[in-house]
Structure formats: C-alpha cells, structure tokens
Design a protein around this motif. Structure first.
Motif, mmCIF file in Angstrom:
data_model
loop_
_atom_site.group_PDB
_atom_site.id
_atom_site.type_symbol
_atom_site.label_atom_id
_atom_site.label_comp_id
_atom_site.label_asym_id
_atom_site.label_seq_id
_atom_site.Cartn_x
_atom_site.Cartn_y
_atom_site.Cartn_z
ATOM 1 N N THR A 68 0.833 -1.208 0.000
ATOM 2 C CA THR A 68 0.000 0.000 0.000
ATOM 3 C C THR A 68 0.863 1.253 0.000
ATOM 4 N N LEU A 69 1.954 1.226 0.766
ATOM 5 C CA LEU A 69 2.878 2.361 0.761
ATOM 6 C C LEU A 69 3.528 2.529 -0.604
ATOM 7 N N ALA A 70 3.821 1.416 -1.276
ATOM 8 C CA ALA A 70 4.388 1.504 -2.628
ATOM 9 C C ALA A 70 3.404 2.140 -3.596
ATOM 10 N N ALA A 71 2.100 1.924 -3.379
ATOM 11 C CA ALA A 71 1.090 2.549 -4.230
ATOM 12 C C ALA A 71 1.088 4.067 -4.095
ATOM 13 N N VAL A 72 1.630 4.565 -2.991
ATOM 14 C CA VAL A 72 1.771 6.014 -2.803
ATOM 15 C C VAL A 72 3.088 6.501 -3.390
ATOM 16 N N PRO A 98 -19.690 11.093 -12.485
ATOM 17 C CA PRO A 98 -19.746 9.822 -13.225
ATOM 18 C C PRO A 98 -18.403 9.435 -13.824
ATOM 19 N N LEU A 99 -17.623 10.417 -14.269
ATOM 20 C CA LEU A 99 -16.295 10.109 -14.805
ATOM 21 C C LEU A 99 -15.392 9.531 -13.719
ATOM 22 N N ALA A 100 -15.461 10.108 -12.523
ATOM 23 C CA ALA A 100 -14.661 9.591 -11.415
ATOM 24 C C ALA A 100 -15.051 8.155 -11.084
ATOM 25 N N ALA A 101 -16.370 7.885 -11.068
ATOM 26 C CA ALA A 101 -16.833 6.522 -10.769
ATOM 27 C C ALA A 101 -16.405 5.542 -11.851
ATOM 28 N N ALA A 102 -16.368 5.975 -13.096
ATOM 29 C CA ALA A 102 -15.986 5.077 -14.189
ATOM 30 C C ALA A 102 -14.492 4.791 -14.188
ATOM 31 N N LEU A 103 -13.693 5.755 -13.742
ATOM 32 C CA LEU A 103 -12.246 5.574 -13.760
ATOM 33 C C LEU A 103 -11.737 4.706 -12.619
ATOM 34 N N VAL A 104 -12.523 4.537 -11.555
ATOM 35 C CA VAL A 104 -12.069 3.716 -10.425
ATOM 36 C C VAL A 104 -11.864 2.259 -10.834
ATOM 37 N N PRO A 105 -12.851 1.564 -11.423
ATOM 38 C CA PRO A 105 -12.577 0.175 -11.836
ATOM 39 C C PRO A 105 -11.546 0.088 -12.950
ATOM 40 N N ILE A 106 -11.427 1.149 -13.766
ATOM 41 C CA ILE A 106 -10.407 1.136 -14.815
ATOM 42 C C ILE A 106 -9.009 1.088 -14.192
ATOM 43 N N GLY A 107 -8.869 1.696 -13.013
ATOM 44 C CA GLY A 107 -7.565 1.674 -12.341
ATOM 45 C C GLY A 107 -7.116 0.287 -11.951
ATOM 46 N N LEU A 108 -8.079 -0.656 -11.848
ATOM 47 C CA LEU A 108 -7.712 -2.038 -11.510
ATOM 48 C C LEU A 108 -7.118 -2.777 -12.700
ATOM 49 N N VAL A 109 -7.341 -2.256 -13.900
ATOM 50 C CA VAL A 109 -6.830 -2.920 -15.107
ATOM 51 C C VAL A 109 -5.427 -2.388 -15.391
ATOM 52 N N GLY A 144 -8.276 -4.225 0.535
ATOM 53 C CA GLY A 144 -6.867 -3.855 0.398
ATOM 54 C C GLY A 144 -6.522 -3.443 -1.021
ATOM 55 N N VAL A 145 -6.999 -4.188 -2.019
ATOM 56 C CA VAL A 145 -6.705 -3.859 -3.413
ATOM 57 C C VAL A 145 -7.382 -2.541 -3.805
ATOM 58 N N LEU A 146 -8.633 -2.336 -3.373
ATOM 59 C CA LEU A 146 -9.311 -1.077 -3.668
ATOM 60 C C LEU A 146 -8.581 0.107 -3.036
ATOM 61 N N THR A 147 -8.073 -0.084 -1.828
ATOM 62 C CA THR A 147 -7.312 0.986 -1.182
ATOM 63 C C THR A 147 -6.065 1.316 -1.988
ATOM 64 N N CYS A 148 -5.335 0.286 -2.428
ATOM 65 C CA CYS A 148 -4.137 0.522 -3.233
ATOM 66 C C CYS A 148 -4.479 1.208 -4.552
ATOM 67 N N SER A 149 -5.562 0.762 -5.192
ATOM 68 C CA SER A 149 -5.936 1.342 -6.478
ATOM 69 C C SER A 149 -6.333 2.809 -6.337
ATOM 70 N N LEU A 150 -7.164 3.113 -5.341
ATOM 71 C CA LEU A 150 -7.584 4.500 -5.160
ATOM 72 C C LEU A 150 -6.414 5.392 -4.739
ATOM 73 N N LEU A 151 -5.554 4.874 -3.853
ATOM 74 C CA LEU A 151 -4.370 5.639 -3.461
ATOM 75 C C LEU A 151 -3.504 5.945 -4.672
ATOM 76 N N SER A 152 -3.315 4.935 -5.520
ATOM 77 C CA SER A 152 -2.507 5.143 -6.717
ATOM 78 C C SER A 152 -3.128 6.185 -7.634
ATOM 79 N N ARG A 153 -4.453 6.107 -7.838
ATOM 80 C CA ARG A 153 -5.125 7.076 -8.694
ATOM 81 C C ARG A 153 -5.014 8.495 -8.126
ATOM 82 N N VAL A 154 -5.225 8.620 -6.810
ATOM 83 C CA VAL A 154 -5.135 9.936 -6.181
ATOM 84 C C VAL A 154 -3.722 10.505 -6.312
#
Length: 520
Positions: A68-72, A98-109, A144-154
């Motif tokens: 998770t720290l690496a995602a930052v 809506p754009l923000a909501a659509a980009l969240v699952p895209i961050g997992l890819v 945990g994965v969602l936290t890493c993905s959102l942290l990375s996007r932010v």
C-alpha cells in the motif's frame, strides 16, 4: 461510458507490445520481471500455510502495508504520465462524478493491480489454512486492493497537477533509492528470523500498530478475524476508502476544469540534477558534482574499486584462521573508510572549471558542502544496505549499533578530513576525458602524503568507536551503545570542523586553485 473506457484501457495495455521492436522488448522484459516477482511472492505465501497463525498475520499485515505504501510512493516518484489522466477527458465535457466513478474500476486494469490481485488470492489461501473463512479473506483482500488502487489514482492525479515541473529522472532515482534503503534492511531482518518459532515481540507490536493505520487496516481484517481487532481494522479501512473517494472526486473535478496537459519542449526536465537541488550556490555545486560523479569515468573507477578492496581484504583473514563470523563484518567498515577518503582531492578533478567558483564569489563552505552531496548520496545507501546484511551473516543483531557507530565514525571523519585536505593540498590528477588510470607526472610526495594523512587520520580519530565496537563484539554487547553514540559524535564533529576549515582555506587560496588547474 465505463465499458468504452475499459476497452480503451485494455487497448493501451496491449499497445506496448505492438510498438517498435525496442519498446516491445523492454515491455516484455518488464512483464517477465513482474511475473518472476509475483511467482516468488506466491511461493512465499504458500509457505505460510506451514507457519504459525501469528507469523502469518504479521507477514501479511506488514507485507500488505508495504504494498500500500508503494502505491503512494511509485506515482509520486516516477516521471511517467498517466494515460487515463482525467484532464484528457476535459474536452468531452463529461460530468465529473460519473467520470470519477468510471475511472475507479479502470484503475484495476493495470499490471501492478492485477499482480496484487493474484497475490491476494494466495493471501486468502494462507489465511484459510489457519481457519479464517474464505469470505472474510476475500473481503479483506478486496478492501486492500481497492485501497491501493484509489491511493494510486489519487497520487497520480496529485503528481500530474502539482509535481510535474519538479519531477525528473534524477528525482525518480533518488526516491527509488530511498525506498530501497528502507526496504532492504527490513527484508534482511525478516529473512534472518526463524519463522517456525514464536514471532519476535517487536514484530508483533509493529504489526499491531500498522493494523490500525490506513496502510495496513484492510489487510488486518482477515489476519485478525474473529477478534475485536478485526472490527477496528474494518472501520479504519472503510473510513480510508471513503476519504480516498472524496479526494478522488475532488481531484477529478479540479482536473477536468484545468487545462489539458502540455508537454514542455525544453523545460526543467533537461536540467538534470539542477531540478532536484536547491537554488543556492551550494545546491548548484552539488548538482554539478552529481553530474560529474555519475558521468565521469575517473569518479566511477574510484567507486568500483571500493567494494573490490573490501572483498579482497577478507581473503587473508580467512587464510590465517579468523572466524568467518568475524570476517563478514570487516568489509563494511573498509567500505565506509574508503568512501570517506574518496573526495580528498575532488577539487583537482574540476580542472579549469574551478574558475566558475572563483569568479562567482562562491563561499568556501558552500563549495565544501556541495561537493560532499554526491558521496553522501552514494555512501549512505551503500552503508544502510550493507550493514544489516553483514550483521545478519554474523548472526548477532545486538552488535548492530556498534557497527553503525564504527561505520559512521569512519565515513564522516573521512569526509571531514577530505574536505580540509582537498583545499589545503590538492595535487594534479588525470584531466577530464582521460582514462581513469592515466596519471600525470608529479614532482615530490605531496599526493602520497595527502592520501596517507587522510586515511591514517580517519582511522586514528575512529579509534574510540573501533575499540568500543571490538569490546561489544568480543566481550559484552553493553559496549555497543558507546560505539554508536561515540562514533556518530566524533564523525559529526570532524565533519563540521573539516568543512569549516576547508571552506576558510578555499576563501583565502582561490587564485592558487586556478593556477593549479592551468599547469596540471
């Protein structure tokens, strides 16, 4: 919109393999490295099925927090741009939320997130082997994965909006080196533990603290399932995700209203180290010195020789019968000694470029401090990495403070004496562009005297730390704190005195240095 963005994201991922042969080869090599790393991680997680439940909890919590720290750290340090940057969609006039909501699952890819999902599956298997319900494990990994993905996007969005002008390849290298300095000693310490036995109380305490932080809370749900700690960790994880979502929406709103990203034709990125160092005389000298140290064959040859000399020093000790547990500790102080000794004649390596310092009215202290930056950037990570490895091979972590004190005294004292010696008695060296082993003809023994004074003086000044370190090693480890604080105090004192004295000499003898550069 979400389906279209998903197809676009997949196409962008595959485009790396359709580019030119060179780019495709680099992409394939990176993917192979990721596969190897993930395979090693999966193998380690499978081995946790035979470990104790306590050891499994500690490893998964600390490992998940590190990821998770690496995602930052990665988005803030790497200078690459985000292909799905929200600013790229500003011209489409899409609603921000809506754009923000659509980009969240895209961050997992992405390769990192897909790798994390694979590792998460093996984490669930490790927890299940210790009686944790698989649903609880899946919930923990998903959070945990969602936290890493959102942290990375932010962090990617923050870097694109606010840090782009200051990021460079050099800054990326420094941040990655700092991350290496943190992770390697931790990895060495964890690898030296016997996981079949009870986990060290210190590790349990650290894991307990990390479990209550946003970095480790999600990963602690499965590890602590069935206890009150799991509820606390779940609450922290949910609150963290909620705050990250609010931050992400705010950044998307800000991004779509900001101008589209513009690539600079020139820009600070081409200034190299000058974009990293402060806008001061000492910072400018540090940037120029960094460029020399990492680009001049004369400096690189000196750096390569240091570990070779340290390794060769082990051979005679082993031949005469010194215990291997003692011999493995010898190379690191030798590395510290020679790293501190290397800049004893750095001023002479400037050649005629020294006139810039004299004509610019640079103060001697600024010159001395700026020239120390490259060897500090090289020396501190080298010692931070090699000291734990040597202590782990030795087998007694109680001598770690003594090793730190001895190395600090040798390294810092050497830098202090070198700062003074390079100003008091510089001697001719090979000119820029010459081979590193081509030396000019010298009259007299000034060079040999300067080298010997710095080398022997460093050892003499470090005798207190060396003596306390030997006592901690051979008699009683209670001497280790004396070696630590005594070595650090002596090293810092010599460093300060050497910088001030060398700066005073530089201020008085500036014209003499220009004459030396002209005739050398």
């Amino acid at each position: 919109m979400a389906a279209h963005l998903l197809r676009l994201r997949v196409a962008l991922l595959l485009s790396g393999l359709r580019a030119g042969s060179g780019h495709a080869a680099r992409t394939a090599g990176a993917l192979v490295a990721v596969v190897i790393a993930v395979s090693v991680g999966c193998w380690g997680l499978l081995a946790l099925r035979d470990a104790t439940a306590e050891a499994t909890a500690v490893v998964t919590i600390l490992g998940g927090a590190a990821l998770t720290l690496a995602a930052v750290a990665a988005p803030l340090s790497l200078s690459t741009s985000d292909p799905m940057d929200p600013r790229r969609f500003a011209v489409l006039d899409l609603p921000p939320r809506p754009l923000a909501a659509a980009l969240v699952p895209i961050g997992l890819v992405s390769v990192p997130m897909l790798s994390l999902l694979v590792l998460g599956g093996f984490v669930v298997a490790a927890w299940t082997a210790h009686g944790v319900p698989w649903a609880a494990g899946v919930l923990s990994v998903v959070l945990g994965v969602l936290t890493c993905s959102l942290l990375s996007r932010v962090c990617l969005s923050v870097a694109a909006l606010f840090l782009r002008e200051r990021r460079s390849r050099e800054l990326t290298g420094l941040l990655l080196m700092a991350l290496l300095v943190v992770l390697v000693p931790i990895a060495v310490f964890l690898a030296s533990l016997e996981w079949s036995d009870a986990v060290a109380p210190q590790l349990r305490a650290v894991a307990g603290v990390v479990a209550d932080t946003p970095f480790g809370a999600a990963w602690a749900i499965g590890a602590h399932w069935g206890t009150g700690e799991a509820l606390v960790s779940a609450a922290v994880a949910v609150i963290t995700l909620a705050l990250l979502w609010l931050a992400w929406v705010a950044l998307v709103v800000r991004s779509v209203s900001a101008p589209a990203p513009v690539e600079s034709a020139g820009g600070a990125g081409r200034l190299g180290w000058f974009t990293v160092t402060p806008d001061t005389p000492g910072g400018a000298i540090a940037a120029r010195s960094m460029a020399y140290w990492f680009g001049d064959r004369r400096y690189l040859a000196n750096l390569v020789i240091v570990p070779v000399v340290a390794a060769v020093a082990m051979v005679p000790l082993l031949v005469v019968g010194v215990a291997p547990q003692i011999v493995v500790l010898v190379p690191v102080p030798i590395i510290a000694l020679f790293l501190g000794w290397l800049p004893h004649n750095d001023l002479a390596y400037d050649g005629t470029a020294i006139w810039m310092h004299i004509a610019g009215g640079v103060r001697g202290v600024s010159d001395r401090l700026g020239r120390l930056v490259p060897i500090l950037v090289v020396g501190i990570p080298a010692l931070v990495i090699t000291i734990p490895i040597a202590v782990a091979l030795h087998g007694r972590w109680a001598v770690l403070p003594a090793m730190i004190g001895v190395c600090a005294s040798l390294f810092l004292s050497g830098l202090g004496l070198s700062s003074a010696a390079s100003a008091v008695q510089p001697y001719p060296v090979s000119r820029p562009g010459d081979g590193p082993f081509r030396q000019p003809e010298r009259v007299g023994a000034a060079s040999a005297i300067t080298q010997a004074v710095v080398l022997v003086g460093t050892i003499v000044l470090s005798i207190p730390a060396l003596w306390w370190g030997w006592l901690a090693l051979s008699r009683d480890v209670s001497y280790a704190p004396f070696a630590l604080w005594g070595g650090v105090a002596v090293g810092l004192a010599v460093l300060v005195v050497g910088v001030v004295a060398g700066g005073a000499v530089f201020d008085r003898r500036g014209s003499r240095f220009v004459e030396l550069a002209e005739v050398a």
